[in-house]
Design a protein around this motif. Sequence first.
Motif: not given
Length: 297
Positions: A74-76, A80-82, A103-104
């Motif tokens: 995510v940091s790149d 994204e993740v939820r 989930a990503g």
Amino acid sequence: MDWLERTAKLRQWSRSGTRAPHKPLLFLYALGRFQQDADGELRYSAVEDDLRRLLAEYGPPNKTTPAYPFHHLVSDGVWEVRTDRGPGSPGSGVRELREIGAAGRLTPELRAALRREPSLLGRMARVLLDLNFPPSLHGDLCEAVGLELEPTETEQFSAVRRRRDPRMREQVLTAYEYQCAFCGYDGRIGTVPVGLEAAHVRWWAFGGPDDIDNGLCLCSLHHKLFDKGVLGIGDSHRILVSQRFVGHSPAAREHVIALAGRPLIGPQPGARPVAAVHRSWHTSQVFHGSPRPAPAA
């Protein structure tokens, strides 16, 4: 936004050449799934086994978990993740990712860019492959993550300053007198050698130089097994065979297991053998498990 540059600069843990391909493997897997279903998402509990197998086969020898890249990619800015509770990753713990339905998928901006410019996906995949894995593994890895790349999608990212030395192959094959350093295979069609390749001991993607003392002339089979960590080079330039390798056929015993403890077929006099620093990198970063003892005479 320059997606190729962002792909090339994934933040990875690194220390003196240690391999940490967790993020590139997840990213390749996500690109393969996007190619199959551009609107789908990857539920952690559903893809955990796939990602674990990828890490076991193409990752470093030490144990690791797919939860690490699932959270940290995510940091790149490409992932994204939820969860069932809303947007945002709960952390890098396997339990948390499983229990609250993490989930990503690729970020909306990247998905939009891939829809606008379909060829971008292949170029991003090439960057990930070139910067993290040797060419002998690219085809198998694409198949493992479900990626289909066009033959023309071979351009290298312009910010990769290093270029492979095209002379290395001929120099290494000449040094080893056109025979596999593991088995002695020396096949030709007329005057042209076939099935012989120049292998990097320390991978080019991890700073391995295009020098003779970082190269081996290997047949295609033993090159693939060397890059997969089945084979290695131990002290006194003797061949290592991983105890994790299993093969019951006469061919597996003859062409792999029987190599344990054999001396390498070295380069001709005057050519530098594999340097200890490159041998030790391969043993710690690529070779899997403990070496088999040499077969009884």
